[in-house]
Design an enzyme around this catalytic site. Structure first.
Site, PDB file in Angstrom:
ATOM      1  N   CYS A   4     -16.581  45.010  46.332  1.00 44.72           N
ATOM      2  CA  CYS A   4     -15.376  44.478  45.691  1.00 44.72           C
ATOM      3  C   CYS A   4     -14.177  44.644  46.622  1.00 44.72           C
ATOM      4  CB  CYS A   4     -15.139  45.201  44.364  1.00 44.72           C
ATOM      5  SG  CYS A   4     -13.514  44.878  43.653  1.00 44.72           S
ATOM      6  N   CYS A   7     -11.606  47.217  45.354  1.00 39.06           N
ATOM      7  CA  CYS A   7     -12.116  48.595  45.496  1.00 39.06           C
ATOM      8  C   CYS A   7     -11.980  49.031  46.951  1.00 39.06           C
ATOM      9  CB  CYS A   7     -13.565  48.698  45.034  1.00 39.06           C
ATOM     10  SG  CYS A   7     -13.761  48.726  43.234  1.00 39.06           S
ATOM     11  N   GLY A  92      -8.010  30.480  37.031  1.00 44.75           N
ATOM     12  CA  GLY A  92      -7.932  30.581  38.487  1.00 44.75           C
ATOM     13  C   GLY A  92      -8.136  31.986  39.016  1.00 44.75           C
ATOM     14  N   THR A  94      -9.589  34.704  41.098  1.00 41.13           N
ATOM     15  CA  THR A  94     -10.383  34.639  42.338  1.00 41.13           C
ATOM     16  C   THR A  94     -10.929  35.996  42.749  1.00 41.13           C
ATOM     17  OG1 THR A  94      -8.368  34.891  43.664  1.00 41.13           O
ATOM     18  CG2 THR A  94      -9.118  32.640  43.255  1.00 41.13           C
ATOM     19  N   HIS A  99      -6.500  42.603  37.736  1.00 40.05           N
ATOM     20  CA  HIS A  99      -5.227  42.869  38.406  1.00 40.05           C
ATOM     21  C   HIS A  99      -4.101  42.215  37.630  1.00 40.05           C
ATOM     22  CE1 HIS A  99      -7.314  39.431  40.195  1.00 40.05           C
ATOM     23  NE2 HIS A  99      -6.123  38.843  40.276  1.00 40.05           N
ATOM     24  N   HIS A 101      -0.415  40.649  38.109  1.00 41.05           N
ATOM     25  CA  HIS A 101       0.586  40.121  39.041  1.00 41.05           C
ATOM     26  C   HIS A 101       1.964  40.478  38.481  1.00 41.05           C
ATOM     27  CE1 HIS A 101      -2.179  37.197  41.167  1.00 41.05           C
ATOM     28  NE2 HIS A 101      -2.847  37.320  40.031  1.00 41.05           N
TER      29      HIS A 101
END
Ligand code: 5GP
Ligand code: ZN
Length: 113
Positions: A4, A7, A92, A94, A99, A101
């Protein structure tokens, strides 16, 4: 998760520009910013996407929102900012390590990108 990307960023195997770190989360500048401030906040624990959030791991998600507010203050985003999570193909997503933003520093339209 050894393969990952995020990671690897947490472990320092891939370089990143750190904005904040504590025992639960890591925050760093997005490599391809869409606004003057574009930070990614991630849990150190690997969670792939939003629908993998459950009773056992959701405490880190509320912690991420606490951290997001602190970072936004520290970066001077008093005019406002956005915290967004893409989940799945239509949104979207990816990178499959959840996470958040943190975007700001300009007026934000509702449909970005
Ligand atoms: P998604 O599209 O999954 O919501 O967001 C993934 C984000 O990760 C994108 O905004 C992209 O620019 C960012 N990103 C992808 N690879 C890297 C990397 O190696 N380093 C950093 N700092 N950001 C990355
Ligand atoms: Zn991961």
């Amino acid at each position: 998760m050894s393969d990952c990307l995020f990671c690897k960023i947490i472990k320092g195997e891939i370089p990143s520009t750190k904005v904040y770190e504590d025992e639960l989360v890591y925050a760093f500048k997005d490599i391809n910013p869409i606004a003057p401030v574009h930070v990614l906040i991630i849990p150190k624990q690997h969670i792939s996407m939003l629908w993998d959030v459950n009773e056992e791991n959701s405490a880190v998600i509320s912690h991420i929102y606490e951290v997001a507010g602190k970072i936004a203050k520290e970066l001077g985003l008093e005019n406002g900012f956005r915290v967004a999570t893409n989940c799945g193909e239509d949104a979207g997503q990816t990178v499959f390590h959840i996470h958040f933003h943190l975007i700001g520093g300009r007026k934000l339209g509702w449909e970005e990108q």
